[in-house]
Design a protein around this motif. Sequence first.
Motif, PDB file in Angstrom:
ATOM      1  N   LEU A 181       0.837  -1.193   0.000  1.00  0.00           N
ATOM      2  CA  LEU A 181       0.000   0.000   0.000  1.00  0.00           C
ATOM      3  C   LEU A 181       0.873   1.246   0.000  1.00  0.00           C
ATOM      4  N   PRO A 182       1.206   1.779  -1.171  1.00  0.00           N
ATOM      5  CA  PRO A 182       2.004   3.004  -1.201  1.00  0.00           C
ATOM      6  C   PRO A 182       1.196   4.213  -0.733  1.00  0.00           C
ATOM      7  N   GLY A 183       1.906   5.149  -0.122  1.00  0.00           N
ATOM      8  CA  GLY A 183       1.355   6.475   0.081  1.00  0.00           C
ATOM      9  C   GLY A 183       1.724   7.328  -1.121  1.00  0.00           C
ATOM     10  N   LEU A 184       1.731   8.632  -0.954  1.00  0.00           N
ATOM     11  CA  LEU A 184       2.042   9.533  -2.061  1.00  0.00           C
ATOM     12  C   LEU A 184       3.467   9.293  -2.552  1.00  0.00           C
ATOM     13  N   THR A 185       3.588   8.899  -3.802  1.00  0.00           N
ATOM     14  CA  THR A 185       4.874   8.548  -4.406  1.00  0.00           C
ATOM     15  C   THR A 185       5.016   9.286  -5.734  1.00  0.00           C
ATOM     16  N   GLU A 186       6.212   9.746  -6.031  1.00  0.00           N
ATOM     17  CA  GLU A 186       6.428  10.479  -7.279  1.00  0.00           C
ATOM     18  C   GLU A 186       6.566   9.495  -8.438  1.00  0.00           C
ATOM     19  N   THR A 187       5.496   9.351  -9.204  1.00  0.00           N
ATOM     20  CA  THR A 187       5.462   8.453 -10.349  1.00  0.00           C
ATOM     21  C   THR A 187       4.831   9.194 -11.529  1.00  0.00           C
ATOM     22  N   GLY A 188       4.700   8.506 -12.646  1.00  0.00           N
ATOM     23  CA  GLY A 188       4.016   9.104 -13.789  1.00  0.00           C
ATOM     24  C   GLY A 188       2.580   9.462 -13.460  1.00  0.00           C
ATOM     25  N   MET A 189       1.937   8.656 -12.607  1.00  0.00           N
ATOM     26  CA  MET A 189       0.551   8.895 -12.239  1.00  0.00           C
ATOM     27  C   MET A 189       0.382  10.191 -11.449  1.00  0.00           C
ATOM     28  N   THR A 190       1.360  10.490 -10.613  1.00  0.00           N
ATOM     29  CA  THR A 190       1.263  11.677  -9.760  1.00  0.00           C
ATOM     30  C   THR A 190       2.081  12.850 -10.288  1.00  0.00           C
ATOM     31  N   ILE A 206       4.663  18.964  -0.510  1.00  0.00           N
ATOM     32  CA  ILE A 206       4.150  17.665  -0.937  1.00  0.00           C
ATOM     33  C   ILE A 206       4.444  16.626   0.144  1.00  0.00           C
ATOM     34  N   GLY A 207       3.411  15.910   0.565  1.00  0.00           N
ATOM     35  CA  GLY A 207       3.581  14.868   1.566  1.00  0.00           C
ATOM     36  C   GLY A 207       3.642  15.365   2.989  1.00  0.00           C
ATOM     37  N   ARG A 208       3.318  16.620   3.234  1.00  0.00           N
ATOM     38  CA  ARG A 208       3.452  17.193   4.575  1.00  0.00           C
ATOM     39  C   ARG A 208       2.457  16.629   5.590  1.00  0.00           C
ATOM     40  N   LEU A 209       1.460  15.884   5.112  1.00  0.00           N
ATOM     41  CA  LEU A 209       0.467  15.348   6.037  1.00  0.00           C
ATOM     42  C   LEU A 209       0.938  14.090   6.759  1.00  0.00           C
ATOM     43  N   ASN A 210       2.031  13.473   6.293  1.00  0.00           N
ATOM     44  CA  ASN A 210       2.516  12.285   7.007  1.00  0.00           C
ATOM     45  C   ASN A 210       3.664  12.672   7.944  1.00  0.00           C
ATOM     46  N   PRO A 211       3.934  11.865   8.951  1.00  0.00           N
ATOM     47  CA  PRO A 211       4.957  12.219   9.936  1.00  0.00           C
ATOM     48  C   PRO A 211       6.363  12.411   9.372  1.00  0.00           C
ATOM     49  N   LEU A 212       6.678  11.791   8.239  1.00  0.00           N
ATOM     50  CA  LEU A 212       7.995  12.003   7.629  1.00  0.00           C
ATOM     51  C   LEU A 212       8.060  13.301   6.838  1.00  0.00           C
ATOM     52  N   ARG A 213       6.902  13.916   6.631  1.00  0.00           N
ATOM     53  CA  ARG A 213       6.789  15.225   5.981  1.00  0.00           C
ATOM     54  C   ARG A 213       7.395  15.247   4.573  1.00  0.00           C
ATOM     55  N   ARG A 214       7.189  14.162   3.823  1.00  0.00           N
ATOM     56  CA  ARG A 214       7.668  14.122   2.438  1.00  0.00           C
ATOM     57  C   ARG A 214       6.951  13.033   1.675  1.00  0.00           C
ATOM     58  N   ALA A 215       7.054  13.091   0.368  1.00  0.00           N
ATOM     59  CA  ALA A 215       6.558  12.014  -0.490  1.00  0.00           C
ATOM     60  C   ALA A 215       7.644  10.956  -0.648  1.00  0.00           C
ATOM     61  N   ALA A 216       7.263   9.826  -1.228  1.00  0.00           N
ATOM     62  CA  ALA A 216       8.221   8.742  -1.452  1.00  0.00           C
ATOM     63  C   ALA A 216       8.731   8.769  -2.884  1.00  0.00           C
ATOM     64  N   GLN A 217       9.852   8.122  -3.092  1.00  0.00           N
ATOM     65  CA  GLN A 217      10.385   7.882  -4.425  1.00  0.00           C
ATOM     66  C   GLN A 217      10.110   6.428  -4.801  1.00  0.00           C
ATOM     67  N   PRO A 218       9.950   6.130  -6.090  1.00  0.00           N
ATOM     68  CA  PRO A 218       9.607   4.767  -6.506  1.00  0.00           C
ATOM     69  C   PRO A 218      10.545   3.699  -5.964  1.00  0.00           C
ATOM     70  N   GLU A 219      11.823   4.035  -5.861  1.00  0.00           N
ATOM     71  CA  GLU A 219      12.798   3.044  -5.390  1.00  0.00           C
ATOM     72  C   GLU A 219      12.508   2.611  -3.950  1.00  0.00           C
ATOM     73  N   GLU A 220      11.946   3.509  -3.147  1.00  0.00           N
ATOM     74  CA  GLU A 220      11.619   3.156  -1.762  1.00  0.00           C
ATOM     75  C   GLU A 220      10.498   2.121  -1.720  1.00  0.00           C
ATOM     76  N   LEU A 221       9.507   2.271  -2.592  1.00  0.00           N
ATOM     77  CA  LEU A 221       8.418   1.299  -2.650  1.00  0.00           C
ATOM     78  C   LEU A 221       8.884  -0.007  -3.271  1.00  0.00           C
ATOM     79  N   ALA A 222       9.791   0.086  -4.242  1.00  0.00           N
ATOM     80  CA  ALA A 222      10.322  -1.125  -4.868  1.00  0.00           C
ATOM     81  C   ALA A 222      11.016  -2.011  -3.837  1.00  0.00           C
ATOM     82  N   LYS A 223      11.715  -1.400  -2.899  1.00  0.00           N
ATOM     83  CA  LYS A 223      12.401  -2.178  -1.866  1.00  0.00           C
ATOM     84  C   LYS A 223      11.412  -2.959  -1.011  1.00  0.00           C
ATOM     85  N   VAL A 224      10.254  -2.363  -0.740  1.00  0.00           N
ATOM     86  CA  VAL A 224       9.231  -3.054   0.049  1.00  0.00           C
ATOM     87  C   VAL A 224       8.647  -4.211  -0.760  1.00  0.00           C
TER      88      VAL A 224
END
Length: 263
Positions: A181-190, A206-224
């Motif tokens: 389940l990705p959160g906001l991630t910088e992809t072609g869709m977004t 961008i992404g300020r609503l989550n505790p890390l205060r940022r969006a994700a990059q695709p590589e971070e989701l790929a690792k999961v």
Amino acid sequence: MMRFEGKSVIVTGAGSGIGRAAAIAFAAEGARVVCADLSDGAAATATTIGPAARAIRMDAGSEADVIRTVELAVAEHGGIDVMFANAGISGGLPGIFDTDAALFAEVLRVNLLGPFLAIKHAAPRIARRGGGAIVLTASVAGLRSGAGSPAYSASKAGVINLAQVAAQQLSGSNVRVNALLPGLTETGMTAPVFDHARAVDKLDRIGRLNPLRRAAQPEELAKVALFLASAEASYVNGQALAADGGLSSSHPVTRQDYGQTAA
């Protein structure tokens, strides 16, 4: 020892974003990868990977296309060990009363029928190899309102449930099924959201609503995704794993920054 040495992996939606990052990461860990996408991006991803990859044009919601993709992996790599059913569309951001039935149906066709078809046709092949993993890309939008359109959110909620049902129905097969389940991630869709933020010099919002205060990059989701597909997750089955910077850990609240005290 690379985690996917000699393994046969299919990645759908491999033309860009999380799918592209995952396909490259699987190959870097020794996998032979079929890169599937409706766009020409699948060929570009396969070219980036090199001889260990094959590309195929595939509509994730077409049963004939999914069957062709599975058959390609079997023909080229001798079978399938991992299916990463990642392909999806957003359908834009219309509300319920601005969404027509055709758009709603199309989003469900790609986002929910697609993972169903991936399970239906890949699982028997994975079981035949002695077991493996299926990873479905859902979204935090599938958990509750506020992260996507009605059609997109409903489709992703369905993917979460589908992972649970499939895990149960594959009991005894040694085929694990989990949802990412990705959160906001910088992809072609977004991309439109990120491009606009850059244009007005507000990318830091961008992404300020989550505790890390940022969006994700695709590589971070790929690792999961690779973790869920690997032997490291050998006892993880039927689960929905959110990788969203902590967004889904709370209901909306007004909060202080860490270290500040309330007035």
